[in-house]
Design a protein around this motif. Sequence first.
Motif, short mmCIF file in Angstrom:
data_model
loop_
_atom_site.label_atom_id
_atom_site.label_comp_id
_atom_site.label_asym_id
_atom_site.label_seq_id
_atom_site.Cartn_x
_atom_site.Cartn_y
_atom_site.Cartn_z
N LEU A 226 0.83 -1.21 0.00
CA LEU A 226 0.00 0.00 0.00
C LEU A 226 0.87 1.27 0.00
N ALA A 227 1.87 1.30 0.88
CA ALA A 227 2.75 2.47 0.93
C ALA A 227 3.52 2.64 -0.38
N SER A 228 3.94 1.54 -0.98
CA SER A 228 4.65 1.59 -2.25
C SER A 228 3.77 2.16 -3.35
N SER A 229 2.48 1.78 -3.34
CA SER A 229 1.56 2.28 -4.35
C SER A 229 1.25 3.76 -4.14
N VAL A 230 1.15 4.20 -2.91
CA VAL A 230 0.84 5.60 -2.61
C VAL A 230 1.92 6.53 -3.13
N VAL A 231 3.19 6.18 -2.89
CA VAL A 231 4.29 7.07 -3.29
C VAL A 231 4.86 6.72 -4.66
N ALA A 234 8.71 1.51 -6.58
CA ALA A 234 8.84 0.06 -6.67
C ALA A 234 9.74 -0.45 -5.54
N MET A 235 9.34 -1.54 -4.92
CA MET A 235 10.14 -2.14 -3.88
C MET A 235 11.31 -2.91 -4.48
N PRO A 236 12.42 -3.07 -3.72
CA PRO A 236 13.56 -3.82 -4.26
C PRO A 236 13.16 -5.23 -4.69
N ALA A 237 13.68 -5.67 -5.82
CA ALA A 237 13.30 -6.98 -6.36
C ALA A 237 13.78 -8.14 -5.51
N ASP A 238 14.83 -7.92 -4.70
CA ASP A 238 15.38 -9.01 -3.89
C ASP A 238 14.92 -8.94 -2.44
N LEU A 239 13.79 -8.25 -2.19
CA LEU A 239 13.30 -8.06 -0.83
C LEU A 239 12.09 -8.95 -0.59
#
Length: 311
Positions: A226-231, A234-239
Motif C-alpha cells: 500500500l505504501a509503495s503504491s501511494v508514493v 517500486a520495492m527492491p526486487a530481492d526483498l
Amino acid sequence: TGELDALEAAVLKADPSIIAVDSVQTMRANDLESAAGSVSQLREVTARLVTMAKQQGRTVLLVGHVTKDGSLAGPKVLEHLVDVVLAFEGQRSGGPRVLRGIKNRFGASGELCVMEMTRDGLREVSDPSALFLAERPKDVPGSVVVSSADGARPLLLEVQALVTPSAAPNPRRIATGIDGTRLSILTAVLAQRAGLPLRDRDVFVSVAGGASIEEPAADLAVVCALASSVVELAMPADLVVFGEVGLAGEVRAVPRCTPRLEEAMKLGFKRALIPKANVDRDEVPPGIIAHGVSHAREVAAWIERKARDRD
C-alpha cells in the motif's frame, strides 16, 4: 446403485485392493430407513466401510461434498471416523491446485502438495514458490513478495496493491486472496498510525496467481504494498517481507521465521523486512540481510524517504 450391501458384495467378488466411493453422501444402508446423506446414514455407511477396510486390509477412499467455503459438508462424524482427511482445493478459473492434509492419524497434518493440470493430467509442482512468482512484474509500485507459511511448508507469494483517488463518498476496500476485513483494518491503521493518505482513496489488494493467504503474517507485506503504491515507488526486487501488524501499528513476531527466510534464499532473495522481535531472537539464517521493524510507521517512513531520495 448407491446401496452399501451391493457395494460390499461387489468388493467380495472382485477383491480389489483400493476402493473409491464417490460420493459417500449418496450411499445408503438398507437396514436404516433414513435418506442417504443423513447423519445416521453417514455414520453407518462410514463405520461399515472403515471396518471393512481394517478387517480385509483394503484402502478405502471416501469422496465427500464440500461447502462453498471449502470445508467438509455435513456432520463432523465423517471426519471423526476416518484416519486421514485430504482437501483438494482449486480456482474455478484454473491455475494451481492444492492437496492439503487436514487430518492424519499416521503423521503430521498441515502438509500440502501444489499441483497443476497438464495435458498428461495433474502433476506435482516441485517448486511452488517459483511457480507463483514466475510472472511477477519488475520495478512496479505496489508489488511485494511475502513468505507465507501454508501448513508446514513456506510459500513465496506476490501481494499487489493499487491505491487510486476515489470519486465516491465511501472509498472502496477490495481484497482478493486476503480477508477483506483485514484489509480494512490495515488501511485504517496506516491512515491513523502512519499518516498515509488513504481515507479518501480506493484501495485494491490482490494475491497474484489465484493464491490466498489466511495468516496475519502477510500484514506487513500488505502495508509495504500500500505504501509503495501511494508514493509510486517500486520495492527492491530481492526483498521479501512478512510480519503481523496490530491495531496500534506495532509489528509483531511471527512463527517459523527461519524456514520462511530459507525458502526466500532458495529463490535468490537477499534482503528481508521482518519483525524486530524475530531478529532479536536470532532467527535469521546466514546469507540474508534482515532489517527488523517494530512499527508500521517505520515502514511507511522508510518507503517515503526512498521516494524522496529518488526524486
